[in-house]
Structure formats: structure tokens, C-alpha cells
Design a protein around this motif. Sequence first.
Motif, PDB file in Angstrom:
ATOM      1  N   GLU A  85      38.030  66.690  60.581  1.00 39.57           N
ATOM      2  CA  GLU A  85      37.851  67.330  59.274  1.00 39.57           C
ATOM      3  C   GLU A  85      37.212  66.354  58.265  1.00 39.57           C
ATOM      4  O   GLU A  85      36.476  66.774  57.374  1.00 39.57           O
ATOM      5  CB  GLU A  85      39.197  67.872  58.766  1.00 39.57           C
ATOM      6  CG  GLU A  85      39.152  68.645  57.472  1.00 39.57           C
ATOM      7  CD  GLU A  85      38.257  69.909  57.481  1.00 39.57           C
ATOM      8  OE1 GLU A  85      37.697  70.272  58.550  1.00 39.57           O
ATOM      9  OE2 GLU A  85      38.100  70.493  56.403  1.00 39.57           O
ATOM     10  N   ARG A 134      33.609  66.328  59.063  1.00 47.05           N
ATOM     11  CA  ARG A 134      32.976  67.550  58.553  1.00 47.05           C
ATOM     12  C   ARG A 134      32.697  67.432  57.049  1.00 47.05           C
ATOM     13  O   ARG A 134      31.630  67.830  56.575  1.00 47.05           O
ATOM     14  CB  ARG A 134      33.857  68.775  58.850  1.00 47.05           C
ATOM     15  CG  ARG A 134      33.113  70.112  58.698  1.00 47.05           C
ATOM     16  CD  ARG A 134      33.973  71.300  59.103  1.00 47.05           C
ATOM     17  NE  ARG A 134      35.001  71.620  58.132  1.00 47.05           N
ATOM     18  CZ  ARG A 134      34.814  72.399  57.053  1.00 47.05           C
ATOM     19  NH1 ARG A 134      33.645  72.947  56.822  1.00 47.05           N
ATOM     20  NH2 ARG A 134      35.809  72.613  56.215  1.00 47.05           N
ATOM     21  N   VAL A 164      28.942  67.831  55.699  1.00 48.67           N
ATOM     22  CA  VAL A 164      28.633  68.902  54.738  1.00 48.67           C
ATOM     23  C   VAL A 164      28.091  68.285  53.441  1.00 48.67           C
ATOM     24  O   VAL A 164      27.175  68.835  52.814  1.00 48.67           O
ATOM     25  CB  VAL A 164      29.878  69.786  54.482  1.00 48.67           C
ATOM     26  CG1 VAL A 164      29.671  70.703  53.275  1.00 48.67           C
ATOM     27  CG2 VAL A 164      30.200  70.625  55.728  1.00 48.67           C
ATOM     28  N   ARG A 175      24.475  67.356  53.965  1.00 50.88           N
ATOM     29  CA  ARG A 175      23.700  68.604  53.983  1.00 50.88           C
ATOM     30  C   ARG A 175      23.586  69.199  52.569  1.00 50.88           C
ATOM     31  O   ARG A 175      22.539  69.738  52.204  1.00 50.88           O
ATOM     32  CB  ARG A 175      24.350  69.600  54.961  1.00 50.88           C
ATOM     33  CG  ARG A 175      23.642  70.918  55.097  1.00 50.88           C
ATOM     34  CD  ARG A 175      22.277  70.808  55.816  1.00 50.88           C
ATOM     35  NE  ARG A 175      21.475  71.981  55.519  1.00 50.88           N
ATOM     36  CZ  ARG A 175      20.181  71.981  55.151  1.00 50.88           C
ATOM     37  NH1 ARG A 175      19.506  70.851  55.096  1.00 50.88           N
ATOM     38  NH2 ARG A 175      19.575  73.094  54.886  1.00 50.88           N
ATOM     39  N   TYR A 210      26.790  76.403  48.718  1.00 55.07           N
ATOM     40  CA  TYR A 210      26.933  75.876  50.076  1.00 55.07           C
ATOM     41  C   TYR A 210      28.273  75.151  50.235  1.00 55.07           C
ATOM     42  O   TYR A 210      29.019  75.411  51.181  1.00 55.07           O
ATOM     43  CB  TYR A 210      25.754  74.950  50.405  1.00 55.07           C
ATOM     44  CG  TYR A 210      25.959  74.203  51.691  1.00 55.07           C
ATOM     45  CD1 TYR A 210      26.010  74.878  52.912  1.00 55.07           C
ATOM     46  CD2 TYR A 210      26.144  72.820  51.700  1.00 55.07           C
ATOM     47  CE1 TYR A 210      26.232  74.204  54.107  1.00 55.07           C
ATOM     48  CE2 TYR A 210      26.365  72.137  52.883  1.00 55.07           C
ATOM     49  CZ  TYR A 210      26.408  72.828  54.083  1.00 55.07           C
ATOM     50  OH  TYR A 210      26.642  72.163  55.249  1.00 55.07           O
ATOM     51  N   GLU A 245      31.752  76.186  52.469  1.00 58.64           N
ATOM     52  CA  GLU A 245      32.311  75.356  53.545  1.00 58.64           C
ATOM     53  C   GLU A 245      33.741  74.935  53.240  1.00 58.64           C
ATOM     54  O   GLU A 245      34.338  74.154  53.995  1.00 58.64           O
ATOM     55  CB  GLU A 245      31.444  74.110  53.751  1.00 58.64           C
ATOM     56  CG  GLU A 245      30.053  74.405  54.294  1.00 58.64           C
ATOM     57  CD  GLU A 245      30.074  74.884  55.745  1.00 58.64           C
ATOM     58  OE1 GLU A 245      31.031  74.556  56.476  1.00 58.64           O
ATOM     59  OE2 GLU A 245      29.131  75.602  56.145  1.00 58.64           O
TER      60      GLU A 245
END
Length: 270
Positions: free
Chosen positions: A134, A137, A141, A144, A169, A173
Amino acid sequence: MKFKSDTFKGLTLLSSREIEAMRPACRLSSELLDYLAPMVKPGISTLELNDAAEEWTQQHGAISAPLGYPGAEGAMDFPRSICTSVNEVVCHGIPSKKEILQEGDIINIDVTPFYQGYHGDSSRTFLVGEVEPETRRLVEVTERALWVGIEAVKIGGRVGDIGAAIQEYAEGEGFSVVRDFVGHGVHRTFHAEPQIPHYGVRGKGKKIRPGMVFTIEPMLNEGTYEVNLLDDQWTAITQDGQLSAQFEHTLAVTKSGVEVLTKMPVPVMA
Ligand code: MF3
Ligand code: CO
Ligand code: CO
């Protein structure tokens, strides 16, 4: 060399020659992060990273713009050459001999060499050894999210388009977007207009024009977007103690597109 910049409603618009003149500083910021990247390992202190960055910067004939950067009213000037923001630190972490990286940590390193009259401002978040899925991630993210923001930069569009794209975005997420720190114009001045929030509303804010040079530097949190400032008046931490990540590029808006000045082309020759 002296180039004449244009201004529009108080914003500095750089000529193409000025944008050319900014490239070396921006290249140094990318190369400095590349140089520091392999040193990010369990057991190193954030002060060792700072000292390596300072030495590298001097060897390349540049100055570390964060060192001595004026603090808010009554606060000390920034005492180190780079910002190192570990785990729940959102930004502006101060490198310290006592802060030793551990397996599973994340650390944002934010560098701003000043070279030939210009600043190159960039940061990346690094994983220290193996991290929780996590946590990885969050970091992926966030990187990104920076690119989602870059892709939202359009001539004739508005600054609000950038924040709206990032916020949509990031929240999609399951992460939150920090409100208290924003991207900024950057050129001969480290922090200039316009402010670039990483949240917002499409169609709002200043119009995007050729010659604008600014950073996008979203900070994404696992939990609340609220931050607290430590007593040092610099270190911003998440209010709930959960993790925060950040990536930053300096980019130039030109008639042929948005150019990411702090990202080097990938070699194509074998
Ligand atoms: N590099 C940071 C930014 O992205 C600013 C650091 S200011 C300092 O804007 F004083 F903390 F270094
Ligand atoms: Co910045
Ligand atoms: Co920065």
C-alpha cells in the motif's frame, strides 16, 4: 547574458532564450537526484544525503538554493541544502544526523540547484528497501498524479485545470491532496507567481500562456490532507501521522508544448 522577460499581469513570461538558459540548472537537479538515488538505503542518515548533495552541487559550480532560504516571520532560515521528508513528513523535512533510514521507509528528496542565474526545482520519493504494497501504491499514484497534472497543462487553459485533474485522479485512488503547499513559478526567482494548487476547479485560476515556467509538485496523503508544522517552523507532517508522498518537476510552456525541464531524455543509442 541578459534576456528580457515579458510580464503579464504580474507573471514573468520567459523568452525562448531564457528557457534555454534555464536548462542547465534543471538538468543539474535531475542529475543530482540520479546521483543520490543509489545512496537511499537502510542505515544512511538524512544528513549524509544532504552533505553528499551539497558536495556534488559545489563540484558542479552550482549553489543549493534551499540553504539559507528565508523562513516565515520569526522562524529560522532553512538550515540545510536539500529537503528530506520521511514517511509522515509532507515536505520541507530538515536533514539530520539522528534520522537514519530504515527498511520500509519512504523519503522524498527535494533539490533546487541555482546555476547561471536560474533555479531547477525537482523532487522524487524513494522507497527504502522493501516497503508495504500500500505504501508502494501511494508512491506510484503520486508520481502518476504529477504526470496527470502535466498532461492538463494547455495553452489557453487555466491553472485550475491542473489541480482539478490531479485531485480527481488522487481521490479516485483513495488518497487526499495536500492544500497548504502549492507549485509555483520558478526561474531567476525560486518562488514566483503563479501559485499552482494541486486541487481545484476546471476553468478557474490564471490563464496558461507560452513563456510560463512553473513547478507541479503534488503531495498525496494516505489519510487526511491536513498538515501540522513542527516547532522548527519548517517540517510539515500529516495531522493523522499517516504517510505522505511527493514528486516535483519544473516545466516550461512553449508554443510547441509543455516541456519537462527537470526530466532528461532517455538515450536511444544502443
Ligand atoms: N524545493 C521546495 C519547493 O519545491 C522549496 C524548499 S524551500 C526550503 O518549492 F527552504 F525549504 F528549502
Ligand atoms: Co517547488
Ligand atoms: Co522543490
